[in-house]
Design an enzyme around this catalytic site. Structure first.
Site, PDB file in Angstrom:
ATOM      1  N   GLU A  55      -1.351  11.355  -5.392  1.00 22.60           N
ATOM      2  CA  GLU A  55      -2.608  11.941  -4.942  1.00 22.60           C
ATOM      3  C   GLU A  55      -3.646  11.704  -6.021  1.00 22.60           C
ATOM      4  O   GLU A  55      -3.372  11.899  -7.209  1.00 22.60           O
ATOM      5  CB  GLU A  55      -2.421  13.444  -4.680  1.00 22.60           C
ATOM      6  CG  GLU A  55      -3.641  14.138  -4.106  1.00 22.60           C
ATOM      7  CD  GLU A  55      -4.440  14.929  -5.132  1.00 22.60           C
ATOM      8  OE1 GLU A  55      -5.517  15.432  -4.788  1.00 22.60           O
ATOM      9  OE2 GLU A  55      -3.985  15.026  -6.286  1.00 22.60           O
ATOM     10  N   ASP A  57      -8.053  11.851  -7.096  1.00 23.14           N
ATOM     11  CA  ASP A  57      -9.349  12.487  -6.837  1.00 23.14           C
ATOM     12  C   ASP A  57     -10.467  11.496  -7.137  1.00 23.14           C
ATOM     13  O   ASP A  57     -10.571  11.005  -8.264  1.00 23.14           O
ATOM     14  CB  ASP A  57      -9.518  13.720  -7.728  1.00 23.14           C
ATOM     15  CG  ASP A  57      -8.479  14.785  -7.441  1.00 23.14           C
ATOM     16  OD1 ASP A  57      -8.504  15.338  -6.332  1.00 23.14           O
ATOM     17  OD2 ASP A  57      -7.629  15.052  -8.317  1.00 23.14           O
ATOM     18  N   GLU A 129      -8.223  11.937  -2.289  1.00 15.92           N
ATOM     19  CA  GLU A 129      -9.086  13.100  -2.059  1.00 15.92           C
ATOM     20  C   GLU A 129     -10.509  12.790  -2.485  1.00 15.92           C
ATOM     21  O   GLU A 129     -10.748  12.381  -3.623  1.00 15.92           O
ATOM     22  CB  GLU A 129      -8.590  14.334  -2.818  1.00 15.92           C
ATOM     23  CG  GLU A 129      -9.508  15.528  -2.571  1.00 15.92           C
ATOM     24  CD  GLU A 129      -9.046  16.830  -3.214  1.00 15.92           C
ATOM     25  OE1 GLU A 129      -9.874  17.766  -3.266  1.00 15.92           O
ATOM     26  OE2 GLU A 129      -7.883  16.920  -3.644  1.00 15.92           O
TER      27      GLU A 129
END
Length: 268
Positions: A55, A57, A129
């Site tokens: 994941e 950002d 994200e």
């Protein structure tokens, strides 16, 4: 402390290998329990630990470069200060993004979105994200262009997911990238989410990814009934991971991939 000294871990014995294997293991900001978050080292660690996804950002510098960093300021995870959107790429690139975690990581840099895609696509899934996209007008288009340039926007590509707490941003991104799965992130305030709200999310999102503290068997069931998957965040202990597995979620976002049964990723 060894796990067998804790009564709470008795539940672990009831989780079959098959249950662990089917769980989508997502390394939160990379294997951020083991290396400085959102760095190439952290992402590589997640890959080596056989997570299914890393994941990341994504934010944008003052001069329009897509960079991988969680906070809207550089203060916590680098030796610099200031807002990401008010610094140039060169200024951010010259920061040390590792020594805050451990002296062994001195000299780690803030990576670009392109660097992460080029290094890891095809090796591991990437959960992207968009962090505070309201601060970065046009970031959805820039992310879409970057993915399209690499032919990573096709419907059969199961290894890219885009998510955000900004749900309007996800509607916009889904229009730009209709073949890419999207997710809505949900904080504690969504504990009382209605079936109508879930249906609205399902009109453009494939994932409803909530704070793990609002996850109940009922919520998991209702998300599945709305034809979405659920990846709660962020598990930081074996006990928390076991609890989420027992709730029958689809995946777990964790700082410690070893808490979820690690297994090789099979790419189509």
């Amino acid at each position: 402390m060894s796990v067998f000294t804790l009564p709470a871990f008795a539940a672990q014995e009831n989780i079959s290998k098959q249950e662990r294997q089917k769980m989508i293991n997502t390394a939160h900001r990379g294997a951020s329990g083991h290396a400085p978050e959102n760095t190439m080292t952290s992402f590589q660690k997640g890959f080596e630990m056989k997570a299914d996804y890393i994941e990341i950002d994504v934010q944008m510098t003052m001069d329009g470069e897509l960079v991988i960093i969680h906070d809207t300021t550089v203060d916590r995870t680098t030796n610099g200060t200031g807002y990401v959107g008010e610094l140039t790429f060169e200024e951010i690139r010259n920061l040390d993004a590792g020594s805050w975690f451990n002296d062994d990581y001195t000299g780690e840099i803030v990576p670009t979105f392109e660097e992460v895609l080029d290094a890891f696509h095809g090796k591991i899934g990437i959960l992207i994200e968009l962090k505070a996209p309201e601060l970065y007008p046009g970031i959805e288009e820039e992310v879409a262009k970057t993915l399209k340039d690499r032919n990573m926007h096709k419907p059969n590509n199961k290894k890219i997911i885009i998510q955000s707490f900004n749900h309007e941003s996800m509607k916009k991104s889904k229009e730009l990238l209709p073949g890419v799965p999207h997710g809505v992130l949900a904080g504690l305030s969504w504990a009382g989410i209605t079936d109508e709200q879930l249906a609205e999310f399902a009109s453009y999102a494939d994932y409803f990814n909530p704070n793990m503290n609002i996850v109940t068997p009922s919520l998991v069931g209702r998300v599945h009934e709305a034809d979405m998957m659920i990846f709660p965040y962020t598990s930081r202990s074996q006990k928390q991971a076991n609890h989420l597995i027992n709730l029958n979620v689809d995946g777990i976002v964790t700082d410690y991939p070893e808490h979820v049964y690690s297994h090789p990723v099979h790419h189509s």
